[in-house]
Design a protein around this motif. Structure first.
Motif, PDB file in Angstrom:
ATOM      1  N   PHE A 120       3.155  10.007   1.532  1.00 31.39           N
ATOM      2  CA  PHE A 120       2.974   9.859   2.449  1.00 31.39           C
ATOM      3  C   PHE A 120       4.184   9.865   3.697  1.00 31.39           C
ATOM      4  CE2 PHE A 120       4.847   6.135   6.291  1.00 31.39           C
ATOM      5  CZ  PHE A 120       3.689   6.934   7.151  1.00 31.39           C
ATOM      6  N   CYS A 123       7.845   8.716   2.908  1.00 29.65           N
ATOM      7  CA  CYS A 123       8.165   8.701   1.754  1.00 29.65           C
ATOM      8  C   CYS A 123       9.104  10.045   1.080  1.00 29.65           C
ATOM      9  CB  CYS A 123       6.878   7.705   0.989  1.00 29.65           C
ATOM     10  SG  CYS A 123       5.759   6.125   1.103  1.00 29.65           S
ATOM     11  N   ASN A 167      -1.667   9.960   0.355  1.00 30.03           N
ATOM     12  CA  ASN A 167      -1.984  10.295   0.998  1.00 30.03           C
ATOM     13  C   ASN A 167      -1.384  11.329   1.828  1.00 30.03           C
ATOM     14  OD1 ASN A 167      -1.170   9.184   4.638  1.00 30.03           O
ATOM     15  ND2 ASN A 167      -0.659   8.042   3.814  1.00 30.03           N
ATOM     16  N   LYS A 217      -1.573  -2.291   6.311  1.00 32.46           N
ATOM     17  CA  LYS A 217      -2.845  -1.408   6.168  1.00 32.46           C
ATOM     18  C   LYS A 217      -3.994  -3.476   5.818  1.00 32.46           C
ATOM     19  CE  LYS A 217      -0.249   2.153   7.387  1.00 32.46           C
ATOM     20  NZ  LYS A 217       0.591   1.440   7.294  1.00 32.46           N
ATOM     21  N   ASN A 342      -3.293   6.876  14.182  1.00 31.27           N
ATOM     22  CA  ASN A 342      -2.743   7.004  12.883  1.00 31.27           C
ATOM     23  C   ASN A 342      -2.829   6.317  11.641  1.00 31.27           C
ATOM     24  OD1 ASN A 342      -0.641   6.614  15.008  1.00 31.27           O
ATOM     25  ND2 ASN A 342       0.275   5.827  13.362  1.00 31.27           N
ATOM     26  N   PRO A 354      -3.109  14.344  10.269  1.00 31.22           N
ATOM     27  CA  PRO A 354      -1.768  14.159   9.511  1.00 31.22           C
ATOM     28  C   PRO A 354      -0.475  14.969   9.746  1.00 31.22           C
ATOM     29  CG  PRO A 354      -3.717  13.926   8.026  1.00 31.22           C
ATOM     30  CD  PRO A 354      -4.000  14.449   8.925  1.00 31.22           C
ATOM     31  N   THR A 358       1.473  11.621  10.841  1.00 34.23           N
ATOM     32  CA  THR A 358       1.539  10.700   9.708  1.00 34.23           C
ATOM     33  C   THR A 358       2.856  12.083   9.472  1.00 34.23           C
ATOM     34  OG1 THR A 358       0.138  11.262   7.944  1.00 34.23           O
ATOM     35  CG2 THR A 358       0.370   9.181   9.499  1.00 34.23           C
ATOM     36  N   HIS A 359       2.639  13.324   8.574  1.00 31.67           N
ATOM     37  CA  HIS A 359       3.377  13.906   8.145  1.00 31.67           C
ATOM     38  C   HIS A 359       4.461  14.866   9.290  1.00 31.67           C
ATOM     39  CE1 HIS A 359       0.440  12.558   4.383  1.00 31.67           C
ATOM     40  NE2 HIS A 359       1.373  12.673   4.158  1.00 31.67           N
TER      41      HIS A 359
END
Length: 402
Positions: A120, A123, A167, A217, A342, A354, A358-359
């Protein structure tokens, strides 16, 4: 069931998973309520000064302050620990609070981490940007390659950190090998299990030391609250994690914990049905899109490993379109039933790009190395009829020329 039965490990550890998910951790007040009570209190009172002194000294069990523990939160922690097969659990405010706590509570200047490169975005920010500020170095590797883990170990390596499935690339890590390797070298393995939860996969069964969650989640599963959790041995939780959490305060609110608690009762039912739906939708998409990343499909290069570790494939997978970001966003805009969002783990089907969500915080160069392509879409399959989801994807694919 008696008022305190749900807290008696001698009894609850013998229950089967479905029973633990409904009954584990339950503590009833003198009113005998059937649904667990919600304790909205920041502090507690005591009958005498000696009692509070004994509690603060750790000589007597009991509540002292909700930054340390709360009755509602404590019930959820016990239920999550039971379901995970862990001795103890502590909840945090969010999934990222859980990941941050799981790492920072045990790392110091001069330590080294080996982390999976597919993760992720936040992370990756932790390992790539935050840890170096305190002189903690990280080696990121292709976590699918067992030899890469061994080669990355340094004399000061303290933690292995990875998620599986990852992810959003759906990389699968050989947990038995990696966690076993960590134990051989005195390294703590920390596994982000948010994509699966304990009902689909229990990392501790494969040797993991610590399991971290975004309870936002699948555990909540209905897009309502933010929460996180970290599971481990009682000694590690009490001696390593708890001092950090007590003094930094990334705690979960009682209300959010209560919502997660109720979500756990139906977690297995939802996760298994969503996995079935995801497999049906994945089989449809496999014949229509250029590239599929779905561990439940035989075409996935790590399908056999995934199914040896997981009870089911989970509700989340990714696919890639040849037309890059433009075509991917056009498909999102063409969806009529599936939401653009997302989030993951929701009972509603959601889809996102993504690379732009998210990225987004990960550099384009790093995204390319991770395998997060510009044409990639990540989809969370919900509880709708899979045929309706297929119909929606079919019409959207036709609109983008597929």
């Amino acid at each position: 069931m008696k008022k305190t039965t749900g807290l008696n490990r001698e009894i609850t550890s013998k229950w089967r998973p479905a029973t633990q998910a409904v009954r584990g951790g339950t503590w009833r007040s003198e009113h005998g309520e059937t649904s667990e009570a919600l304790f909205l209190s920041s502090g507690y009172t005591y009958d005498d000064a000696e009692t509070v002194a004994a509690r603060f000294a750790g000589e007597q069990q009991g509540m002292t302050y909700s930054r340390l523990q709360n009755p509602t939160v404590a019930m959820v922690e016990e239920r999550i620990a039971l379901m995970e097969g862990a001795e103890a659990c502590r909840m945090q405010a969010t999934g990222m609070a859980a990941m941050t706590t799981a790492l920072l509570c045990q790392l110091s200047q001069g330590d080294h981490v080996v982390a999976a490169r597919a993760a992720f975005g936040s992370c990756r920010w932790l390992t790539d940007s935050l840890l170096p500020r305190w002189g903690i170095t990280t080696t990121t590797i292709d976590a699918r390659d067992n030899d890469a883990w061994k080669a990355a170990i340094q004399p000061n390596t303290k933690v292995f950190f990875f998620e599986t499935p990852a992810n959003p690339t759906m990389d699968i890590v050989d947990m038995a090998y990696v966690c076993g390797l960590a134990k051989e070298h005195g390294i703590t393995s920390v596994v982000d299990n948010a994509f699966a939860t304990s009902v689909l996969q229990r990392p501790m069964d494969f040797g993991a030391d610590v399991v971290a969650y975004s309870a936002t989640k699948l555990m909540d599963g209905q897009g309502r609250v933010l929460a996180g959790a970290v599971c481990g041995s009682e000694k590690w939780i009490n001696d390593v994690l708890l001092p950090f959490q007590r003094n930094t305060g990334p705690n979960c609110s009682p209300f959010n914990a209560w919502v997660v608690h109720k979500g756990l009762e139906t977690l297995e039912l939802r996760a298994m049905r969503q996995s079935e739906n995801a497999l049906a939708v994945g089989k449809f998409l496999e014949g229509r899109v250029p590239k599929m990343l779905h561990p439940g499909l035989a075409s996935h290069p790590q399908h056999n490993l995934a199914m040896s570790q997981m009870k089911a494939c989970g509700p989340i997978f990714s696919f890639v379109l040849d037309g890059g970001r433009k075509q991917a966003m056009a498909l999102l805009n063409a969806l009529e039933l599936i939401d653009i969002s997302n989030n993951i783990g929701d009972s509603r089907s959601l889809c996102c790009h993504p690379a732009s969500t998210t990225h987004y915080s990960v550099s384009a160069e790093q995204r390319e190395i991770m395998g997060v392509e510009e044409g990639m879409l990540r989809i969370n399959i919900g509880l709708e009829d899979p045929l309706d989801l297929i119909d929606d994807l079919d019409q959207a694919l036709r609109k983008v020329g597929l």
